[in-house]
Design an enzyme around this catalytic site. Structure first.
Site, PDB file in Angstrom:
ATOM      1  N   PRO A   5     -43.523  31.486 -21.727  1.00 50.80           N
ATOM      2  CA  PRO A   5     -44.030  31.636 -23.099  1.00 50.80           C
ATOM      3  C   PRO A   5     -45.244  32.556 -23.100  1.00 50.80           C
ATOM      4  O   PRO A   5     -46.143  32.384 -22.273  1.00 50.80           O
ATOM      5  CB  PRO A   5     -44.444  30.201 -23.484  1.00 50.80           C
ATOM      6  CG  PRO A   5     -44.665  29.488 -22.191  1.00 50.80           C
ATOM      7  CD  PRO A   5     -43.793  30.153 -21.164  1.00 50.80           C
ATOM      8  N   GLN A  58     -42.386  25.692 -27.271  1.00 53.77           N
ATOM      9  CA  GLN A  58     -43.598  25.194 -26.620  1.00 53.77           C
ATOM     10  C   GLN A  58     -44.579  24.693 -27.681  1.00 53.77           C
ATOM     11  O   GLN A  58     -45.014  25.456 -28.541  1.00 53.77           O
ATOM     12  CB  GLN A  58     -44.283  26.256 -25.764  1.00 53.77           C
ATOM     13  CG  GLN A  58     -45.376  25.579 -24.938  1.00 53.77           C
ATOM     14  CD  GLN A  58     -46.241  26.526 -24.173  1.00 53.77           C
ATOM     15  OE1 GLN A  58     -46.875  27.395 -24.759  1.00 53.77           O
ATOM     16  NE2 GLN A  58     -46.294  26.354 -22.865  1.00 53.77           N
ATOM     17  N   CYS A  88     -53.181  26.070 -21.392  1.00 56.70           N
ATOM     18  CA  CYS A  88     -53.922  27.120 -22.102  1.00 56.70           C
ATOM     19  C   CYS A  88     -55.433  26.894 -21.944  1.00 56.70           C
ATOM     20  O   CYS A  88     -55.954  25.840 -22.311  1.00 56.70           O
ATOM     21  CB  CYS A  88     -53.542  27.129 -23.578  1.00 56.70           C
ATOM     22  SG  CYS A  88     -54.425  28.418 -24.478  1.00 56.70           S
ATOM     23  N   HIS A 159     -48.182  26.525 -13.395  1.00 55.84           N
ATOM     24  CA  HIS A 159     -48.862  27.803 -13.184  1.00 55.84           C
ATOM     25  C   HIS A 159     -49.797  27.544 -12.005  1.00 55.84           C
ATOM     26  O   HIS A 159     -50.731  26.754 -12.113  1.00 55.84           O
ATOM     27  CB  HIS A 159     -49.617  28.185 -14.458  1.00 55.84           C
ATOM     28  CG  HIS A 159     -50.326  29.499 -14.362  1.00 55.84           C
ATOM     29  ND1 HIS A 159     -50.995  30.058 -15.419  1.00 55.84           N
ATOM     30  CD2 HIS A 159     -50.488  30.375 -13.341  1.00 55.84           C
ATOM     31  CE1 HIS A 159     -51.529  31.219 -15.054  1.00 55.84           C
ATOM     32  NE2 HIS A 159     -51.246  31.422 -13.783  1.00 55.84           N
ATOM     33  N   ASN A 199     -44.673  28.986 -11.359  1.00 51.93           N
ATOM     34  CA  ASN A 199     -45.080  30.096 -12.230  1.00 51.93           C
ATOM     35  C   ASN A 199     -46.392  30.690 -11.711  1.00 51.93           C
ATOM     36  O   ASN A 199     -47.205  29.997 -11.119  1.00 51.93           O
ATOM     37  CB  ASN A 199     -45.264  29.579 -13.672  1.00 51.93           C
ATOM     38  CG  ASN A 199     -45.951  30.585 -14.579  1.00 51.93           C
ATOM     39  OD1 ASN A 199     -47.045  30.337 -15.077  1.00 51.93           O
ATOM     40  ND2 ASN A 199     -45.337  31.740 -14.792  1.00 51.93           N
ATOM     41  N   GLY A 200     -46.551  31.980 -11.957  1.00 53.98           N
ATOM     42  CA  GLY A 200     -47.814  32.647 -11.647  1.00 53.98           C
ATOM     43  C   GLY A 200     -47.639  33.739 -10.609  1.00 53.98           C
ATOM     44  O   GLY A 200     -47.319  33.470  -9.452  1.00 53.98           O
ATOM     45  N   GLY A 201     -47.831  34.983 -11.059  1.00 56.27           N
ATOM     46  CA  GLY A 201     -47.874  36.110 -10.130  1.00 56.27           C
ATOM     47  C   GLY A 201     -46.538  36.482  -9.482  1.00 56.27           C
ATOM     48  O   GLY A 201     -46.528  37.261  -8.531  1.00 56.27           O
ATOM     49  N   GLY A 221     -43.650  35.651 -16.284  1.00 55.08           N
ATOM     50  CA  GLY A 221     -44.273  36.113 -17.517  1.00 55.08           C
ATOM     51  C   GLY A 221     -44.518  37.609 -17.531  1.00 55.08           C
ATOM     52  O   GLY A 221     -43.649  38.404 -17.908  1.00 55.08           O
ATOM     53  N   ARG A 222     -45.699  38.003 -17.063  1.00 48.86           N
ATOM     54  CA  ARG A 222     -46.116  39.392 -17.224  1.00 48.86           C
ATOM     55  C   ARG A 222     -45.172  40.390 -16.573  1.00 48.86           C
ATOM     56  O   ARG A 222     -44.900  41.451 -17.141  1.00 48.86           O
ATOM     57  CB  ARG A 222     -47.541  39.562 -16.692  1.00 48.86           C
ATOM     58  CG  ARG A 222     -48.567  38.918 -17.588  1.00 48.86           C
ATOM     59  CD  ARG A 222     -49.892  38.750 -16.915  1.00 48.86           C
ATOM     60  NE  ARG A 222     -49.845  37.773 -15.826  1.00 48.86           N
ATOM     61  CZ  ARG A 222     -50.884  37.384 -15.115  1.00 48.86           C
ATOM     62  NH1 ARG A 222     -52.073  37.893 -15.364  1.00 48.86           N
ATOM     63  NH2 ARG A 222     -50.756  36.480 -14.155  1.00 48.86           N
TER      64      ARG A 222
HETATM   65  C1  LIG Z   1     -50.147  37.713 -23.394  1.00 51.51           C
HETATM   66  C2  LIG Z   1     -49.937  36.358 -22.790  1.00 51.51           C
HETATM   67  C3  LIG Z   1     -49.758  35.261 -23.616  1.00 51.51           C
HETATM   68  C4  LIG Z   1     -49.539  33.993 -23.066  1.00 51.51           C
HETATM   69  N1  LIG Z   1     -49.269  32.944 -23.898  1.00 51.51           N
HETATM   70  C5  LIG Z   1     -48.946  31.732 -23.351  1.00 51.51           C
HETATM   71  C6  LIG Z   1     -48.487  30.660 -24.163  1.00 51.51           C
HETATM   72  O1  LIG Z   1     -48.342  30.778 -25.385  1.00 51.51           O
HETATM   73  N2  LIG Z   1     -48.201  29.476 -23.564  1.00 51.51           N
HETATM   74  C7  LIG Z   1     -48.317  29.301 -22.208  1.00 51.51           C
HETATM   75  O2  LIG Z   1     -48.043  28.212 -21.692  1.00 51.51           O
HETATM   76  N3  LIG Z   1     -48.716  30.310 -21.425  1.00 51.51           N
HETATM   77  C8  LIG Z   1     -49.009  31.505 -21.954  1.00 51.51           C
HETATM   78  N4  LIG Z   1     -49.333  32.549 -21.137  1.00 51.51           N
HETATM   79  C9  LIG Z   1     -49.342  32.321 -19.679  1.00 51.51           C
HETATM   80  C10 LIG Z   1     -47.954  32.643 -19.095  1.00 51.51           C
HETATM   81  O3  LIG Z   1     -46.956  31.812 -19.645  1.00 51.51           O
HETATM   82  C11 LIG Z   1     -47.972  32.453 -17.582  1.00 51.51           C
HETATM   83  O4  LIG Z   1     -48.251  31.108 -17.276  1.00 51.51           O
HETATM   84  C12 LIG Z   1     -49.026  33.324 -16.900  1.00 51.51           C
HETATM   85  O5  LIG Z   1     -49.038  34.637 -17.416  1.00 51.51           O
HETATM   86  C13 LIG Z   1     -48.771  33.382 -15.378  1.00 51.51           C
HETATM   87  O6  LIG Z   1     -47.472  33.845 -15.114  1.00 51.51           O
HETATM   88  P1  LIG Z   1     -47.176  35.394 -14.743  1.00 51.51           P
HETATM   89  O7  LIG Z   1     -48.102  35.742 -13.605  1.00 51.51           O
HETATM   90  O8  LIG Z   1     -45.720  35.423 -14.354  1.00 51.51           O
HETATM   91  O9  LIG Z   1     -47.495  36.198 -15.952  1.00 51.51           O
HETATM   92  C14 LIG Z   1     -49.549  33.810 -21.658  1.00 51.51           C
HETATM   93  C15 LIG Z   1     -49.730  34.929 -20.837  1.00 51.51           C
HETATM   94  C16 LIG Z   1     -49.904  36.183 -21.388  1.00 51.51           C
HETATM   95  C17 LIG Z   1     -50.068  37.376 -20.467  1.00 51.51           C
END
Ligand SMILES: Cc1cc2nc3c(=O)[nH]c(=O)nc-3n(C[C@H](O)[C@H](O)[C@H](O)COP(=O)(O)O)c2cc1C
Length: 323
Positions: A5, A58, A88, A159, A199-201, A221-222
Protein backbone atom coordinates in the site's frame (compact mmCIF):
# COMPACT_ATOMS: atom_id res chain seq x y z
CA UNK A 1 3.55 -11.74 -3.33
CA UNK A 2 1.94 -8.36 -2.93
CA UNK A 3 2.11 -4.79 -4.08
CA UNK A 4 2.54 -2.63 -0.96
CA UNK A 5 0.00 0.00 0.00
CA UNK A 6 1.36 3.43 -0.91
CA UNK A 7 -0.51 6.68 -0.39
CA UNK A 8 -0.80 8.73 -3.61
CA UNK A 9 0.66 5.81 -5.60
CA UNK A 10 -1.40 2.63 -5.40
CA UNK A 11 -4.74 4.05 -6.45
CA UNK A 12 -7.10 1.87 -8.46
CA UNK A 13 -5.44 2.70 -11.79
CA UNK A 14 -1.98 1.80 -10.52
CA UNK A 15 -3.35 -1.45 -9.15
CA UNK A 16 -4.89 -2.44 -12.48
CA UNK A 17 -1.54 -1.83 -14.16
CA UNK A 18 0.07 -4.09 -11.58
CA UNK A 19 -2.59 -6.75 -12.01
CA UNK A 20 -1.50 -7.01 -15.66
CA UNK A 21 2.10 -7.52 -14.55
CA UNK A 22 1.49 -9.95 -11.70
CA UNK A 23 -1.74 -11.84 -12.27
CA UNK A 24 -1.79 -13.54 -8.87
CA UNK A 25 -0.37 -10.95 -6.51
CA UNK A 26 -2.35 -9.36 -3.71
CA UNK A 27 -3.09 -5.70 -4.26
CA UNK A 28 -3.62 -3.23 -1.41
CA UNK A 29 -5.41 0.06 -1.36
CA UNK A 30 -3.68 3.14 -0.03
CA UNK A 31 -4.19 3.54 3.71
CA UNK A 32 -7.76 4.69 4.39
CA UNK A 33 -8.56 6.23 7.78
CA UNK A 34 -11.60 4.43 9.20
CA UNK A 35 -13.37 7.64 10.28
CA UNK A 36 -13.35 8.89 6.72
CA UNK A 37 -15.15 5.71 5.61
CA UNK A 38 -17.72 5.77 8.38
CA UNK A 39 -18.40 9.49 7.94
CA UNK A 40 -18.52 9.10 4.16
CA UNK A 41 -15.53 11.14 3.05
CA UNK A 42 -13.40 8.41 1.48
CA UNK A 43 -15.73 6.54 -0.80
CA UNK A 44 -13.64 7.18 -3.95
CA UNK A 45 -10.65 5.51 -2.31
CA UNK A 46 -12.75 2.36 -1.93
CA UNK A 47 -13.53 2.03 -5.63
CA UNK A 48 -11.87 -0.84 -7.43
CA UNK A 49 -12.32 -2.90 -10.58
CA UNK A 50 -13.21 -6.57 -10.63
CA UNK A 51 -9.85 -7.56 -12.14
CA UNK A 52 -8.13 -6.29 -8.97
CA UNK A 53 -9.12 -9.34 -6.90
CA UNK A 54 -7.54 -10.48 -4.66
CA UNK A 55 -7.55 -7.02 -3.09
CA UNK A 56 -7.13 -5.93 0.52
CA UNK A 57 -8.23 -2.60 1.89
CA UNK A 58 -5.83 -1.07 4.35
CA UNK A 59 -7.57 0.55 7.30
CA UNK A 60 -6.08 2.92 9.84
CA UNK A 61 -7.63 3.69 13.18
CA UNK A 62 -7.79 2.64 16.80
CA UNK A 63 -11.41 3.08 17.84
CA UNK A 64 -12.92 -0.43 17.88
CA UNK A 65 -16.45 0.80 17.18
CA UNK A 66 -15.44 2.97 14.18
CA UNK A 67 -13.02 0.35 12.87
CA UNK A 68 -15.64 -2.38 12.99
CA UNK A 69 -18.22 -0.15 11.28
CA UNK A 70 -15.63 0.59 8.59
CA UNK A 71 -14.89 -3.14 8.41
CA UNK A 72 -18.54 -3.95 7.70
CA UNK A 73 -18.72 -1.26 5.02
CA UNK A 74 -15.59 -2.46 3.21
CA UNK A 75 -16.69 -6.08 3.40
CA UNK A 76 -19.96 -5.06 1.77
CA UNK A 77 -17.93 -3.35 -0.96
CA UNK A 78 -16.40 -6.73 -1.85
CA UNK A 79 -12.84 -6.49 -0.51
CA UNK A 80 -11.14 -9.84 0.07
CA UNK A 81 -9.30 -8.87 3.27
CA UNK A 82 -8.85 -6.04 5.73
CA UNK A 83 -5.29 -5.05 6.54
CA UNK A 84 -4.61 -2.92 9.60
CA UNK A 85 -1.93 -0.28 9.31
CA UNK A 86 0.33 -0.57 12.34
CA UNK A 87 3.40 0.79 10.62
CA UNK A 88 2.72 4.39 9.62
CA UNK A 89 5.18 6.68 11.46
CA UNK A 90 3.69 10.00 10.29
CA UNK A 91 3.09 12.66 12.95
CA UNK A 92 -0.50 12.92 11.76
CA UNK A 93 -0.96 9.20 12.43
CA UNK A 94 0.62 9.35 15.88
CA UNK A 95 -1.53 12.37 16.76
CA UNK A 96 -4.60 10.45 15.60
CA UNK A 97 -3.48 7.38 17.61
CA UNK A 98 -3.11 5.09 14.61
CA UNK A 99 -0.23 3.53 12.72
CA UNK A 100 3.09 2.47 14.22
CA UNK A 101 2.34 4.00 17.65
CA UNK A 102 -0.33 1.32 18.15
CA UNK A 103 2.38 -1.34 18.38
CA UNK A 104 3.17 0.06 21.83
CA UNK A 105 -0.22 -1.19 23.07
CA UNK A 106 -0.50 -4.86 22.05
CA UNK A 107 -3.50 -5.42 24.31
CA UNK A 108 -5.50 -2.60 22.67
CA UNK A 109 -4.54 -3.89 19.23
CA UNK A 110 -5.69 -7.39 20.20
CA UNK A 111 -9.03 -5.98 21.42
CA UNK A 112 -9.37 -4.00 18.21
CA UNK A 113 -8.78 -7.10 16.11
CA UNK A 114 -11.27 -9.14 18.11
CA UNK A 115 -13.93 -6.45 17.72
CA UNK A 116 -13.43 -6.15 13.95
CA UNK A 117 -13.33 -9.92 13.50
CA UNK A 118 -16.60 -10.15 15.41
CA UNK A 119 -18.26 -8.04 12.71
CA UNK A 120 -16.76 -9.32 9.45
CA UNK A 121 -16.10 -12.68 7.89
CA UNK A 122 -13.19 -11.68 5.63
CA UNK A 123 -9.65 -12.13 7.03
CA UNK A 124 -8.10 -9.36 9.13
CA UNK A 125 -4.33 -9.06 8.61
CA UNK A 126 -1.68 -6.69 9.96
CA UNK A 127 1.16 -4.66 8.51
CA UNK A 128 3.61 -3.62 11.19
CA UNK A 129 7.24 -2.76 11.86
CA UNK A 130 9.82 -4.81 13.78
CA UNK A 131 9.43 -2.34 16.65
CA UNK A 132 8.78 1.26 17.53
CA UNK A 133 11.03 3.71 19.39
CA UNK A 134 12.54 1.93 22.40
CA UNK A 135 10.14 -1.01 21.99
CA UNK A 136 12.41 -2.82 19.59
CA UNK A 137 13.70 -6.00 21.22
CA UNK A 138 13.03 -9.46 19.74
CA UNK A 139 11.04 -10.19 22.90
CA UNK A 140 8.81 -7.13 22.42
CA UNK A 141 8.05 -8.20 18.85
CA UNK A 142 7.29 -11.76 19.94
CA UNK A 143 4.93 -10.59 22.68
CA UNK A 144 3.20 -8.25 20.26
CA UNK A 145 2.79 -11.04 17.70
CA UNK A 146 1.62 -13.47 20.36
CA UNK A 147 -1.13 -11.01 21.39
CA UNK A 148 -2.33 -10.38 17.82
CA UNK A 149 -2.25 -14.04 16.83
CA UNK A 150 -4.25 -14.95 19.93
CA UNK A 151 -6.77 -12.35 18.73
CA UNK A 152 -7.13 -14.27 15.48
CA UNK A 153 -4.66 -12.75 13.04
CA UNK A 154 -3.03 -15.42 10.89
CA UNK A 155 -1.17 -13.20 8.40
CA UNK A 156 1.37 -10.56 9.22
CA UNK A 157 3.33 -8.33 6.88
CA UNK A 158 6.44 -7.00 8.54
CA UNK A 159 8.26 -3.94 7.25
CA UNK A 160 11.65 -5.11 8.46
CA UNK A 161 12.75 -1.95 10.23
CA UNK A 162 11.64 -0.17 13.38
CA UNK A 163 9.74 3.11 13.33
CA UNK A 164 11.11 6.18 15.08
CA UNK A 165 8.26 8.46 16.01
CA UNK A 166 10.18 11.56 17.02
CA UNK A 167 12.77 13.46 15.04
CA UNK A 168 12.38 11.46 11.83
CA UNK A 169 10.15 12.21 8.86
CA UNK A 170 7.94 9.58 7.28
CA UNK A 171 10.38 9.36 4.40
CA UNK A 172 13.37 8.93 6.73
CA UNK A 173 11.43 6.21 8.49
CA UNK A 174 11.49 4.26 5.23
CA UNK A 175 15.24 4.56 4.86
CA UNK A 176 17.13 5.41 8.04
CA UNK A 177 16.37 2.63 10.54
CA UNK A 178 18.36 -0.33 9.18
CA UNK A 179 16.59 -3.27 7.58
CA UNK A 180 16.64 -6.39 9.73
CA UNK A 181 15.39 -9.39 7.73
CA UNK A 182 16.96 -11.71 10.29
CA UNK A 183 14.58 -10.39 12.97
CA UNK A 184 11.63 -11.29 10.74
CA UNK A 185 13.08 -14.71 9.95
CA UNK A 186 13.46 -15.38 13.66
CA UNK A 187 9.85 -14.33 14.22
CA UNK A 188 8.66 -16.79 11.58
CA UNK A 189 10.67 -19.56 13.23
CA UNK A 190 8.98 -18.75 16.57
CA UNK A 191 5.47 -18.67 15.01
CA UNK A 192 5.64 -21.34 12.28
CA UNK A 193 1.87 -21.49 11.76
CA UNK A 194 1.58 -17.71 11.26
CA UNK A 195 1.92 -16.51 7.67
CA UNK A 196 4.75 -13.98 7.73
CA UNK A 197 5.39 -11.79 4.67
CA UNK A 198 8.58 -9.79 4.35
CA UNK A 199 8.54 -6.14 3.31
CA UNK A 200 11.20 -3.46 3.01
CA UNK A 201 13.96 -2.79 0.52
CA UNK A 202 13.19 -5.75 -1.76
CA UNK A 203 14.34 -4.64 -5.21
CA UNK A 204 15.86 -7.68 -6.91
CA UNK A 205 15.02 -11.32 -7.63
CA UNK A 206 17.86 -12.91 -5.62
CA UNK A 207 16.49 -11.16 -2.49
CA UNK A 208 13.01 -12.47 -3.30
CA UNK A 209 14.43 -15.97 -3.77
CA UNK A 210 16.30 -15.98 -0.47
CA UNK A 211 13.33 -14.50 1.44
CA UNK A 212 11.04 -17.20 0.10
CA UNK A 213 13.28 -19.87 1.66
CA UNK A 214 11.60 -18.98 4.97
CA UNK A 215 8.95 -16.26 4.45
CA UNK A 216 5.42 -16.97 3.27
CA UNK A 217 5.54 -14.09 0.82
CA UNK A 218 7.10 -10.80 -0.10
CA UNK A 219 5.50 -7.38 -0.32
CA UNK A 220 7.09 -4.84 -2.62
CA UNK A 221 6.57 -1.08 -2.64
CA UNK A 222 8.96 1.45 -4.08
CA UNK A 223 10.81 -0.90 -6.45
CA UNK A 224 7.47 -1.94 -7.97
CA UNK A 225 6.38 1.65 -8.51
CA UNK A 226 9.75 2.74 -9.87
CA UNK A 227 9.98 -0.22 -12.25
CA UNK A 228 6.60 -1.97 -12.67
CA UNK A 229 8.20 -4.68 -14.90
CA UNK A 230 10.00 -5.85 -11.74
CA UNK A 231 6.65 -7.28 -10.58
CA UNK A 232 6.50 -9.50 -13.68
CA UNK A 233 9.96 -10.83 -12.80
CA UNK A 234 8.88 -11.41 -9.20
CA UNK A 235 5.78 -13.24 -10.46
CA UNK A 236 8.07 -15.52 -12.43
CA UNK A 237 10.27 -16.05 -9.37
CA UNK A 238 7.30 -16.85 -7.11
CA UNK A 239 5.08 -18.84 -9.46
CA UNK A 240 7.64 -20.25 -11.87
CA UNK A 241 5.71 -18.87 -14.83
CA UNK A 242 7.10 -16.30 -17.19
CA UNK A 243 4.21 -13.93 -17.97
CA UNK A 244 6.20 -13.23 -21.16
CA UNK A 245 5.15 -9.59 -21.19
CA UNK A 246 6.92 -6.79 -22.99
CA UNK A 247 6.34 -3.12 -22.15
CA UNK A 248 4.40 -2.96 -25.41
CA UNK A 249 2.08 -5.78 -24.30
CA UNK A 250 1.51 -4.16 -20.91
CA UNK A 251 0.68 -0.81 -22.48
CA UNK A 252 -1.72 -2.40 -24.96
CA UNK A 253 -3.57 -4.16 -22.17
CA UNK A 254 -3.59 -1.08 -19.96
CA UNK A 255 -4.88 0.88 -22.96
CA UNK A 256 -8.01 -1.29 -22.95
CA UNK A 257 -8.61 -0.41 -19.30
CA UNK A 258 -8.03 3.29 -20.00
CA UNK A 259 -10.47 3.14 -22.92
CA UNK A 260 -13.12 1.57 -20.70
CA UNK A 261 -12.58 4.16 -17.96
CA UNK A 262 -12.61 7.11 -20.36
CA UNK A 263 -16.07 6.09 -21.52
CA UNK A 264 -17.14 6.21 -17.85
CA UNK A 265 -15.86 9.75 -17.54
CA UNK A 266 -12.61 9.02 -15.67
CA UNK A 267 -9.91 11.64 -16.34
CA UNK A 268 -6.87 10.55 -18.35
CA UNK A 269 -4.06 12.08 -16.27
CA UNK A 270 -4.53 10.00 -13.09
CA UNK A 271 -4.46 6.88 -15.27
CA UNK A 272 -1.46 7.63 -17.46
CA UNK A 273 0.77 8.99 -14.69
CA UNK A 274 1.52 5.41 -13.60
CA UNK A 275 2.96 4.58 -17.03
CA UNK A 276 6.08 6.69 -16.42
CA UNK A 277 7.83 3.90 -14.50
CA UNK A 278 7.31 1.47 -17.39
CA UNK A 279 9.29 3.73 -19.69
CA UNK A 280 12.11 4.71 -17.37
CA UNK A 281 15.51 3.62 -18.65
CA UNK A 282 14.35 2.97 -22.22
CA UNK A 283 15.76 4.85 -25.20
CA UNK A 284 14.13 8.29 -25.44
CA UNK A 285 12.42 7.84 -22.06
CA UNK A 286 12.90 11.47 -20.94
CA UNK A 287 11.24 12.74 -24.10
CA UNK A 288 8.42 10.21 -23.85
CA UNK A 289 7.76 11.15 -20.24
CA UNK A 290 7.68 14.82 -21.18
CA UNK A 291 5.16 14.15 -23.95
CA UNK A 292 3.12 12.03 -21.57
CA UNK A 293 3.05 14.81 -18.97
CA UNK A 294 2.19 17.58 -21.44
CA UNK A 295 -0.42 15.68 -23.39
CA UNK A 296 -2.27 14.21 -20.46
CA UNK A 297 -2.73 17.62 -18.82
CA UNK A 298 -5.03 18.70 -21.64
CA UNK A 299 -8.67 18.04 -20.84
CA UNK A 300 -9.21 16.98 -24.46
CA UNK A 301 -6.50 14.30 -24.29
CA UNK A 302 -7.53 10.75 -24.94
CA UNK A 303 -6.17 7.39 -25.97
CA UNK A 304 -3.84 8.96 -28.55
CA UNK A 305 -1.53 9.79 -25.61
CA UNK A 306 -0.92 6.08 -25.02
CA UNK A 307 -0.74 5.42 -28.76
CA UNK A 308 1.99 8.03 -29.06
CA UNK A 309 3.92 6.44 -26.21
CA UNK A 310 3.70 3.13 -28.05
CA UNK A 311 4.91 4.73 -31.28
CA UNK A 312 7.80 6.46 -29.53
CA UNK A 313 8.80 3.23 -27.82
CA UNK A 314 8.74 1.52 -31.20
CA UNK A 315 10.85 4.47 -32.42
CA UNK A 316 8.53 5.47 -35.20
CA UNK A 317 9.16 8.84 -36.87
CA UNK A 318 7.49 11.95 -35.43
CA UNK A 319 5.17 12.38 -38.41
CA UNK A 320 3.39 9.24 -37.31
CA UNK A 321 2.51 10.69 -33.90
CA UNK A 322 -1.07 11.76 -33.35
CA UNK A 323 -1.50 15.39 -32.23
C1 LIG B 1 4.81 7.06 -1.18
C2 LIG B 1 4.63 5.99 -0.15
C3 LIG B 1 3.41 5.86 0.50
C4 LIG B 1 3.22 4.84 1.44
N1 LIG B 1 1.98 4.68 2.00
C5 LIG B 1 1.77 3.62 2.83
C6 LIG B 1 0.46 3.30 3.30
O1 LIG B 1 -0.53 3.94 2.95
N2 LIG B 1 0.32 2.24 4.14
C7 LIG B 1 1.39 1.48 4.53
O2 LIG B 1 1.22 0.52 5.30
N3 LIG B 1 2.62 1.74 4.08
C8 LIG B 1 2.82 2.77 3.24
N4 LIG B 1 4.07 2.98 2.72
C9 LIG B 1 5.15 2.05 3.10
C10 LIG B 1 5.22 0.89 2.09
O3 LIG B 1 4.02 0.15 2.08
C11 LIG B 1 6.37 -0.05 2.46
O4 LIG B 1 6.14 -0.61 3.73
C12 LIG B 1 7.72 0.68 2.49
O5 LIG B 1 7.88 1.55 1.39
C13 LIG B 1 8.88 -0.35 2.50
O6 LIG B 1 8.78 -1.20 1.39
P1 LIG B 1 9.64 -0.95 0.04
O7 LIG B 1 11.08 -0.81 0.47
O8 LIG B 1 9.40 -2.18 -0.80
O9 LIG B 1 9.14 0.31 -0.56
C14 LIG B 1 4.28 3.97 1.78
C15 LIG B 1 5.51 4.11 1.12
C16 LIG B 1 5.67 5.09 0.16
C17 LIG B 1 7.00 5.19 -0.56
Amino acid sequence: MALAPMVRRTDRHCRVLHRILAPRSWLYTEMVVADSIVFGRATAKLDFSQEEHPIAVQLAGSDPSIMSQAGKLVEARGFDAINLNLGCPAGRATAGEFGACQMKSPTSVARLIETIRGEVSIPVTLKCRTGVDAHDSPRFLEEFVHAVSEAGVDTLIVHARKALLTGFSTRQNRNVPPLDYERVRLLKSRFPSLKVHLNGGIDNCPTVRSALLWADGVMIGRAAYRDPMFMARVHQEVHGQDPGLTVDDVLLRYRKYVERELTRGTKLQPMVRHIAGLIRGRPGSARIRRCLGNASRSSAAGLEVIDNVLRMLRRLPDDQLVH
